[in-house]
Every structure is written in structure tokens, then in C-alpha cells.
Motif scaffolding. Structure first.
Motif, mmCIF file in Angstrom:
data_model
loop_
_atom_site.group_PDB
_atom_site.id
_atom_site.type_symbol
_atom_site.label_atom_id
_atom_site.label_comp_id
_atom_site.label_asym_id
_atom_site.label_seq_id
_atom_site.Cartn_x
_atom_site.Cartn_y
_atom_site.Cartn_z
ATOM 1 N N GLU A 1 0.840 -1.190 0.000
ATOM 2 C CA GLU A 1 0.000 0.000 0.000
ATOM 3 C C GLU A 1 0.875 1.240 0.000
ATOM 4 O O GLU A 1 2.036 1.194 0.410
ATOM 5 C CB GLU A 1 -0.971 0.010 1.169
ATOM 6 C CG GLU A 1 -0.342 0.036 2.521
ATOM 7 C CD GLU A 1 -1.383 -0.014 3.628
ATOM 8 O OE1 GLU A 1 -1.222 0.747 4.594
ATOM 9 O OE2 GLU A 1 -2.336 -0.807 3.531
ATOM 10 N N VAL A 2 0.309 2.314 -0.486
ATOM 11 C CA VAL A 2 0.991 3.606 -0.513
ATOM 12 C C VAL A 2 0.274 4.519 0.463
ATOM 13 O O VAL A 2 -0.955 4.616 0.433
ATOM 14 C CB VAL A 2 0.955 4.245 -1.923
ATOM 15 C CG1 VAL A 2 1.617 5.617 -1.903
ATOM 16 C CG2 VAL A 2 1.628 3.351 -2.935
ATOM 17 N N ALA A 3 1.043 5.177 1.335
ATOM 18 C CA ALA A 3 0.467 6.137 2.272
ATOM 19 C C ALA A 3 1.558 7.091 2.726
ATOM 20 O O ALA A 3 2.677 6.671 3.024
ATOM 21 C CB ALA A 3 -0.133 5.416 3.479
ATOM 22 N N ASP A 4 1.241 8.356 2.771
ATOM 23 C CA ASP A 4 2.146 9.369 3.319
ATOM 24 C C ASP A 4 3.558 9.297 2.754
ATOM 25 O O ASP A 4 4.530 9.185 3.487
ATOM 26 C CB ASP A 4 2.206 9.259 4.853
ATOM 27 C CG ASP A 4 0.854 9.483 5.504
ATOM 28 O OD1 ASP A 4 0.072 10.290 4.956
ATOM 29 O OD2 ASP A 4 0.584 8.843 6.522
ATOM 30 N N ALA B 1 8.458 -4.278 4.957
ATOM 31 C CA ALA B 1 9.412 -3.221 4.604
ATOM 32 C C ALA B 1 8.680 -1.958 4.206
ATOM 33 O O ALA B 1 7.607 -2.012 3.591
ATOM 34 C CB ALA B 1 10.299 -3.700 3.443
ATOM 35 N N GLU B 2 9.278 -0.838 4.548
ATOM 36 C CA GLU B 2 8.727 0.452 4.160
ATOM 37 C C GLU B 2 9.781 1.190 3.344
ATOM 38 O O GLU B 2 10.951 1.235 3.726
ATOM 39 C CB GLU B 2 8.345 1.276 5.378
ATOM 40 C CG GLU B 2 7.712 2.609 5.002
ATOM 41 C CD GLU B 2 7.277 3.381 6.230
ATOM 42 O OE1 GLU B 2 6.100 3.288 6.579
ATOM 43 O OE2 GLU B 2 8.139 4.076 6.804
ATOM 44 N N PHE B 3 9.349 1.755 2.225
ATOM 45 C CA PHE B 3 10.231 2.475 1.309
ATOM 46 C C PHE B 3 9.718 3.904 1.174
ATOM 47 O O PHE B 3 8.544 4.108 0.855
ATOM 48 C CB PHE B 3 10.220 1.794 -0.055
ATOM 49 C CG PHE B 3 10.591 0.341 0.023
ATOM 50 C CD1 PHE B 3 11.919 -0.056 -0.056
ATOM 51 C CD2 PHE B 3 9.618 -0.627 0.201
ATOM 52 C CE1 PHE B 3 12.265 -1.386 0.041
ATOM 53 C CE2 PHE B 3 9.955 -1.969 0.283
ATOM 54 C CZ PHE B 3 11.280 -2.349 0.216
#
Length: 133
Positions: A67-70, A127-129
């Protein structure tokens, strides 16, 4: 809109998942540079599931969600196999395998790996990118 992919943990799944994640990132207008880094990291995590999660018997599932957020893309790769500690290569001057977790650590802004337990096996790589603004 989030992404969810379930596939049998086999070699063919790596490229199929990569293609689906690429299309999803493109639809969300993630720039090429960050998208390529995310794709590399996803490929490494899925490859680890394919090669290590189900060493005996038929391959199980590998599940990828994103998902995409902020200004960040969060990706989770999960399997229901058993964690195996990475072992350093023996006798090789230059390691040609065993770099997946290092690549993930280098590319992700945040990385969490849950190894599961004997009673509840499975590995989850979260993981966050960061996406440059």
C-alpha cells in the motif's frame, strides 16, 4: 488502493509477482528510481520464500501485500514455511549467494522480519520504502 497477490512459492512466481507489483507501482505514479528499488527488494523477499520456506514437500503460498500512504510504500511478503538462519558460504572468496537480507536492509527505510514459531510457522518480511517528494 492496496495490492494483494497470492502465488505458489516457485521460481516462476518471482517474475510474475515482480510484474504485478511493477504495474501497481506504475498506476500509483511511483517514480522509476524508487520503484526499481522496491521491485528489487520484493524480488529478494519472494526469492527467499521460494528457495527456503518449503524445503521438503510441495511448495506453499507466498503472499505479497502493498500500500501507498504518506509518501511511503509498505510491502509485506509472507509465507507459511519454516525460517532457516542464513549460513555464510564456505570456501568462496566472494559470496555469490546470501545477499538478499542485506539488500533488503540497504533499500528499506524500515524493515521487520518475523520468523514465526514451530507452532505457527511462517516468515513475514515487512518493509517500508520512502518516496521522495
Amino acid at each position: 488502493m492496496s495490492l494483494r497477490i497470492e502465488a505458489t512459492a516457485c521460481a516462476q512466481a518471482v517474475s510474475e509477482i515482480r510484474s504485478e507489483v511493477r504495474a501497481w507501482l506504475t498506476a500509483r505514479q511511483v517514480a522509476r528510481g524508487p520503484a526499481e528499488e522496491i521491485l528489487l527488494a520484493v524480488s529478494e523477499a519472494v526469492t527467499n520464500s521460494v528457495e527456503h520456506a518449503y524445503p521438503t514437500g510441495p511448495p506453499g503460498l507466498v503472499i505479497v501485500t502493498a500500500e501507498v500512504a504518506d509518501r511511503a510504500v509498505s510491502v509485506v511478503v509472507t509465507d507459511h514455511g519454516h525460517w532457516r538462519e542464513p549460513t555464510p558460504p564456505q570456501g568462496a572468496a566472494i559470496a555469490i549467494r546470501g545477499r538478499g537480507l542485506g539488500i533488503l536492509r540497504a533499500l528499506a527505510a524500515r524493515l521487520r522480519i518475523d520468523h514465526g514459531t514451530r507452532a505457527a510457522p511462517g516468515t513475514t518480511v515487512a518493509a517500508e520504502f520512502l518516496i521522495p517528494g
